[in-house]
Design an enzyme around this catalytic site. Structure first.
Site, mmCIF file in Angstrom:
data_model
loop_
_atom_site.group_PDB
_atom_site.id
_atom_site.type_symbol
_atom_site.label_atom_id
_atom_site.label_comp_id
_atom_site.label_asym_id
_atom_site.label_seq_id
_atom_site.Cartn_x
_atom_site.Cartn_y
_atom_site.Cartn_z
ATOM 1 C CD GLU A 169 17.649 11.142 -13.682
ATOM 2 O OE1 GLU A 169 18.171 12.275 -13.776
ATOM 3 O OE2 GLU A 169 17.012 10.782 -12.700
ATOM 4 C CE1 TYR A 171 18.166 4.648 -18.395
ATOM 5 C CE2 TYR A 171 17.807 6.907 -17.688
ATOM 6 C CZ TYR A 171 17.368 5.603 -17.798
ATOM 7 O OH TYR A 171 16.137 5.246 -17.311
ATOM 8 N NE ARG A 219 16.775 15.146 -16.212
ATOM 9 C CZ ARG A 219 15.828 14.408 -15.675
ATOM 10 N NH1 ARG A 219 15.220 13.503 -16.399
ATOM 11 N NH2 ARG A 219 15.469 14.584 -14.420
ATOM 12 C CG HIS A 257 17.374 5.075 -12.805
ATOM 13 N ND1 HIS A 257 16.462 6.007 -12.377
ATOM 14 C CD2 HIS A 257 17.307 5.092 -14.162
ATOM 15 C CE1 HIS A 257 15.863 6.562 -13.416
ATOM 16 N NE2 HIS A 257 16.367 6.030 -14.509
ATOM 17 C CD GLN A 344 0.646 3.941 -3.987
ATOM 18 O OE1 GLN A 344 0.619 4.864 -3.194
ATOM 19 N NE2 GLN A 344 -0.291 3.022 -4.018
ATOM 20 C CB CYS A 346 4.122 7.483 -12.667
ATOM 21 S SG CYS A 346 4.601 8.054 -11.039
HETATM 22 P P1 NAP Z 1 -1.615 -5.113 3.978
HETATM 23 O O1 NAP Z 1 -0.606 -4.568 3.062
HETATM 24 O O2 NAP Z 1 -2.567 -6.120 3.482
HETATM 25 O O3 NAP Z 1 -0.808 -5.691 5.229
HETATM 26 C C1 NAP Z 1 -1.437 -6.303 6.288
HETATM 27 C C2 NAP Z 1 -0.409 -7.043 7.117
HETATM 28 O O4 NAP Z 1 -1.078 -7.727 8.136
HETATM 29 C C3 NAP Z 1 0.388 -8.035 6.335
HETATM 30 O O5 NAP Z 1 1.751 -7.831 6.670
HETATM 31 C C4 NAP Z 1 -0.110 -9.396 6.804
HETATM 32 O O6 NAP Z 1 1.063 -10.148 6.848
HETATM 33 C C5 NAP Z 1 -0.736 -9.102 8.159
HETATM 34 N N1 NAP Z 1 -1.974 -9.832 8.416
HETATM 35 C C6 NAP Z 1 -3.035 -9.957 7.598
HETATM 36 N N2 NAP Z 1 -4.000 -10.682 8.192
HETATM 37 C C7 NAP Z 1 -3.556 -11.003 9.419
HETATM 38 C C8 NAP Z 1 -4.082 -11.745 10.505
HETATM 39 N N3 NAP Z 1 -5.285 -12.280 10.431
HETATM 40 N N4 NAP Z 1 -3.320 -11.886 11.603
HETATM 41 C C9 NAP Z 1 -2.099 -11.348 11.676
HETATM 42 N N5 NAP Z 1 -1.541 -10.647 10.678
HETATM 43 C C10 NAP Z 1 -2.262 -10.470 9.555
HETATM 44 O O7 NAP Z 1 -2.494 -3.971 4.594
HETATM 45 P P2 NAP Z 1 -2.124 -2.562 5.208
HETATM 46 O O8 NAP Z 1 -0.713 -2.485 5.653
HETATM 47 O O9 NAP Z 1 -3.183 -2.335 6.198
HETATM 48 O O10 NAP Z 1 -2.314 -1.603 3.992
HETATM 49 C C11 NAP Z 1 -3.577 -1.489 3.353
HETATM 50 C C12 NAP Z 1 -3.386 -1.033 1.920
HETATM 51 O O11 NAP Z 1 -2.844 0.264 1.875
HETATM 52 C C13 NAP Z 1 -2.428 -1.945 1.178
HETATM 53 O O12 NAP Z 1 -2.885 -2.117 -0.138
HETATM 54 C C14 NAP Z 1 -1.180 -1.154 1.138
HETATM 55 O O13 NAP Z 1 -0.400 -1.452 -0.001
HETATM 56 C C15 NAP Z 1 -1.693 0.274 1.094
HETATM 57 N N6 NAP Z 1 -0.703 1.172 1.647
HETATM 58 C C16 NAP Z 1 0.376 1.442 0.903
HETATM 59 C C17 NAP Z 1 1.362 2.243 1.405
HETATM 60 C C18 NAP Z 1 2.558 2.560 0.583
HETATM 61 O O14 NAP Z 1 3.549 2.948 1.094
HETATM 62 N N7 NAP Z 1 2.511 2.418 -0.711
HETATM 63 C C19 NAP Z 1 1.274 2.767 2.674
HETATM 64 C C20 NAP Z 1 0.146 2.462 3.423
HETATM 65 C C21 NAP Z 1 -0.817 1.639 2.912
HETATM 66 P P3 NAP Z 1 1.120 -11.669 7.300
HETATM 67 O O15 NAP Z 1 -0.153 -12.273 6.861
HETATM 68 O O16 NAP Z 1 2.347 -12.217 6.636
HETATM 69 O O17 NAP Z 1 1.308 -11.598 8.771
HETATM 70 FE FE1 SF4 Z 2 1.690 9.453 -7.712
HETATM 71 FE FE2 SF4 Z 2 2.964 9.334 -10.051
HETATM 72 FE FE3 SF4 Z 2 0.520 10.364 -9.939
HETATM 73 FE FE4 SF4 Z 2 2.513 11.704 -8.919
HETATM 74 S S1 SF4 Z 2 2.251 11.178 -11.050
HETATM 75 S S2 SF4 Z 2 0.542 11.344 -7.940
HETATM 76 S S3 SF4 Z 2 3.804 10.098 -8.157
HETATM 77 S S4 SF4 Z 2 1.103 8.248 -9.496
#
Ligand code: NAP
Ligand code: SF4
Length: 678
Positions: A169, A171, A219, A257, A344, A346
């Protein structure tokens, strides 16, 4: 081992040097940060003991530095004094009492250290660390070798069955081996033989001091995935030299990493790097352990049965389900809570200086705080909504003896997870729904699909408590022309209901904006990552001839199915809210696929000409075929207010309570907590 197990290879015992392990499963080393909490020894003992009780054969502790200058961060785990023996003895005893074996990992961070006392084989800075290392003198290198020997000796005194010397990784030990990080001209640098001398000396001297009674695992980096890394041939020669020096077993790691190829997140195919591990296995006589994205019994069995490896290392899957191996042995595979590779709770927690836990299992590393005790009074409980929050609440409440009925208005369980599983590479979400379904059945939860919960049917059911998790509705932003026919919601796109044209604007660049872009560039949703496709597009050299295992052509992403522009109003870097350990890979993939990023905009209107917006004071128009709204969510709270008025005890959780930044992590945690409190 049961006679008729479908996993005869994975469940067979194995001997590593002088240590016999009851099956082929190892819980790989993880930094949990439990050592930074109150009662650190008791917490770690409880954490490891539960995994041993779950029948994992071998546990490797989180990495302990053998010296102050090898700490990963200020106050990080250090094992350099006999005064620390009692705490380690408690941890070892707790694991031995459950029939498990345990190795201590010895890790020197080198140039990855997150404090100013940073040292390296050369003064070459890592791209993921702003600090430049101070070059170790020859005398200091000798001292570090002795520090490893002392630490291994302490481990032996504490009763550990063996040590894992951490050489992957990126190190310090990795840093010694390759030219990327070692430009020394003394006896520790220059030729390949001189560069591998440092780890070999550590192994030789640890063996010399410990004798044959201590297991020594090394490792090794099976694939560096960085420029100027080792070639496949060098890795094999190094592995053979380690065997010769006295190593009992080789564990493997994939990628430093700082590598710009994803190596453990959900977009990596299960067992996707086995070609590099098998290359080591076929060239050494000692057992080899496979790692990286091994998360189901079938993947483990296949890796061992095919001869690619002798054992498997699963770190995160042991956070997700401490009883993984026991369930396999008992023929309860369907009840295994599978790690979905989200990182998310871990890795992302560790990078944010929090204590590790797990999205699918919030009890992980909180064994002291999340205790499932039978309910003092059994109650009739209704859970409304079968998204992650509702499912976690229903299962945990029923497990405690409550009489639970789950209402779901849709035809299938899962809520928002049914959208997540449609995103390319996110098919692991099927596993989460499968797991919860098995638990609903096991705990006799009455499931009412196609049933909208109303005040009337909740009153008729005579429920004493109602847990409300009806979730969210997509936000429709207030933009003139928002009802234009070119505008669709992410829900329609992910469900395959919307017809999406060639030129696409995605409004909103949160997790869902990125996921929707991924689906559109792939041209298809609902697809598990394919190994050959994954390795090709990220530029991994399957021939193992190239330094670092990177092909000279670099990443080769296919032509995207749509031309996409991603917008957000914030002026900040796009994707800043994505997970720290996964966001960079998503951003890179979108960049490689030609997605345009437009931050800092204000939307003016939508009409037949396209999307009109202003950026840096300049009015612009983008001609588009389709606009996809990924602009966040609003909570669905209607029923809660009705229940309040009717004086029915209601607990609001998940997106219905707070839609902003809701993800499955918070949803499952809230569902679990509310169920443990009733
Ligand atoms: P989000 O992360 O809150 O993003 C919403 C987006 O919409 C932001 O980019 C925001 O940016 C925009 N927005 C908010 N209000 C608005 C408005 N009134 N008009 C125009 N733009 C607006 O929500 P999400 O993408 O729907 O995700 C929901 C949750 O699921 C989040 O907590 C996210 O982290 C999670 N999630 C995570 C992953 C991952 O890969 N870890 C994948 C999917 C979902 P601006 O305000 O700058 O425009
Ligand atoms: Fe997600 Fe980490 Fe849990 Fe696996 S161990 S499900 S990667 S939080």
């Amino acid at each position: 081992m049961p006679k008729q197990t479908p996993y005869p290879n994975a469940l067979a015992p194995i001997t590593l040097g002088s240590v016999t392990i009851r099956n082929r499963f190892m819980m790989g080393s993880m930094h949990t940060r439990l050592e930074a909490m109150d009662h650190p020894t008791e917490r770690q003992a409880a954490f490891y003991a539960e995994r041993a009780r779950g029948d994992v054969g071998l546990i490797v502790t989180g990495g302990y530095s053998p010296s102050e200058n090898g700490l990963i961060e200020e106050g990080g785990p250090l094992f350099n004094s006999v005064s620390q023996l009692p705490e380690h003895q408690k941890i070892v005893q707790a694991v031995h009492d459950e029939g498990g074996k345990i190795f201590l990992q010895i890790l020197h961070s080198g140039r990855y250290a997150k404090d100013d006392n940073i040292v390296g084989f050369s003064d070459i800075r890592s791209p993921i660390n702003p600090r430049t290392p101070r070059v170790l003198s020859g005398q200091e290198i000798e001292q570090i070798i002795e520090d490893f020997v002392e630490c291994a000796d302490l481990a032996q005194q504490a009763g550990y069955d063996g040590v894992e010397i951490m050489g992957s990784e990126g190190y310090l030990l990795c840093q010694a081996v390759v030219e990327r990080t070692n430009n020394r001209t003394d006896e520790w640098g220059g030729s390949f033989e001189k560069r591998i001398r440092f780890p070999l000396e550590i192994v030789r001297r640890v063996r010399q001091r410990a004798g044959s009674g201590l297991g020594i695992m090394y490792r090794i980096s099976a694939l560096d995935l960085v420029d100027q890394g080792a070639t496949g041939d060098e890795t094999v020669r190094f592995a053979q030299a380690l065997e010769e020096a006295g190593v009992d077993v080789l564990n493997t790691g994939i990628g430093w990493h700082e590598a710009r190829v994803p190596t453990i997140a959900y977009m990596v195919p299960r067992g996707g790097f086995q070609f590099a591990i098998a290359n080591i296995k076929k060239n050494v006589g000692i057992p080899v352990i496979a790692s990286n994205r091994i998360n189901t019994p079938d993947v483990a069995e296949e890796l061992i049965a095919s001869g690619a490896a002798d054992m498997v290392s699963m770190a995160r899957p042991m956070l997700a389900d401490p009883y993984f191996v026991k369930k396999m042995i008992e023929g309860r595979k369907n009840e295994i809570n599978v790690c979905i590779g989200c990182n998310q709770a871990c890795l992302d927690y560790i990078f944010s200086f929090k204590v590790t836990t797990c999205l699918v299992n919030p009890r992980a590393c909180r064994e002291f705080d999340y205790k499932t005790e039978p309910a003092q009074t059994q109650k009739r409980i209704a859970v409304v909504g079968s998204g992650p929050a509702g499912l976690a609440a229903a299962v945990n409440a029923a497990e405690r003896g409550h009489n639970v009925t789950l209402f779901e208005a849709a035809t299938e369980l899962g809520g928002q997870m049914n959208l997540a599983k449609k995103v390319p590479d996110k098919t692991e979400f099927y596993e989460l729904i499968r797991y919860f379904s098995s638990q609903l059945e096991k705990n006799h939860v009455k499931v009412k699909l196609n049933t909208l919960a109303t005040l009337e049917n909740l009153q008729e059911g005579g429920f004493e408590d109602v847990i409300l998790a009806p979730g969210i509705v997509p936000r429709i932003p207030d933009i003139p022309g928002i009802d234009h026919p070119c505008v669709v919601s992410y829900v329609d796109v992910l469900q395959g209901r919307a017809k999406v044209g060639q030129q696409v604007a995605i409004l909103g660049a949160g997790g869902i904006g990125f996921d929707t872009a991924m689906l559109l560039i792939h041209g298809k949703g609902d697809s598990a990552p394919d190994t050959a496709e994954f390795l090709h597009k990220w530029g991994v050299d399957l021939s193992l001839k190239e330094p670092g295992g990177l092909s000279p052509e670099g990443p080769q992403f296919p032509e995207p199915s749509h031309q996409i522009t991603l917008f957000q109003r914030k002026p900040s870097r796009m994707g800043k809210t994505l997970g720290m350990s996964t966001g960079w890979a998503l951003r890179l993939e979108l960049e490689y696929s030609g997605v345009a990023f437009e931050p800092g905009v204000s939307y003016r209107k939508i009409d037949d000409e396209g999307l009109h917006y202003t950026q840096n004071g300049v009015d612009k128009t983008l001609a588009i075929d389709t606009i996809v709204l990924c602009t966040g969510q609003e909570p669905m709270r209607g029923l809660y207010d009705e229940l309040q008025r009717a004086e029915i005890k209601a607990h609001l959780i998940g997106g219905a309570k707070e839609a902003a930044e809701l993800d499955a992590l918070r949803a499952i945690d809230e569902g679990t907590q509310v169920a443990l409190a009733i």
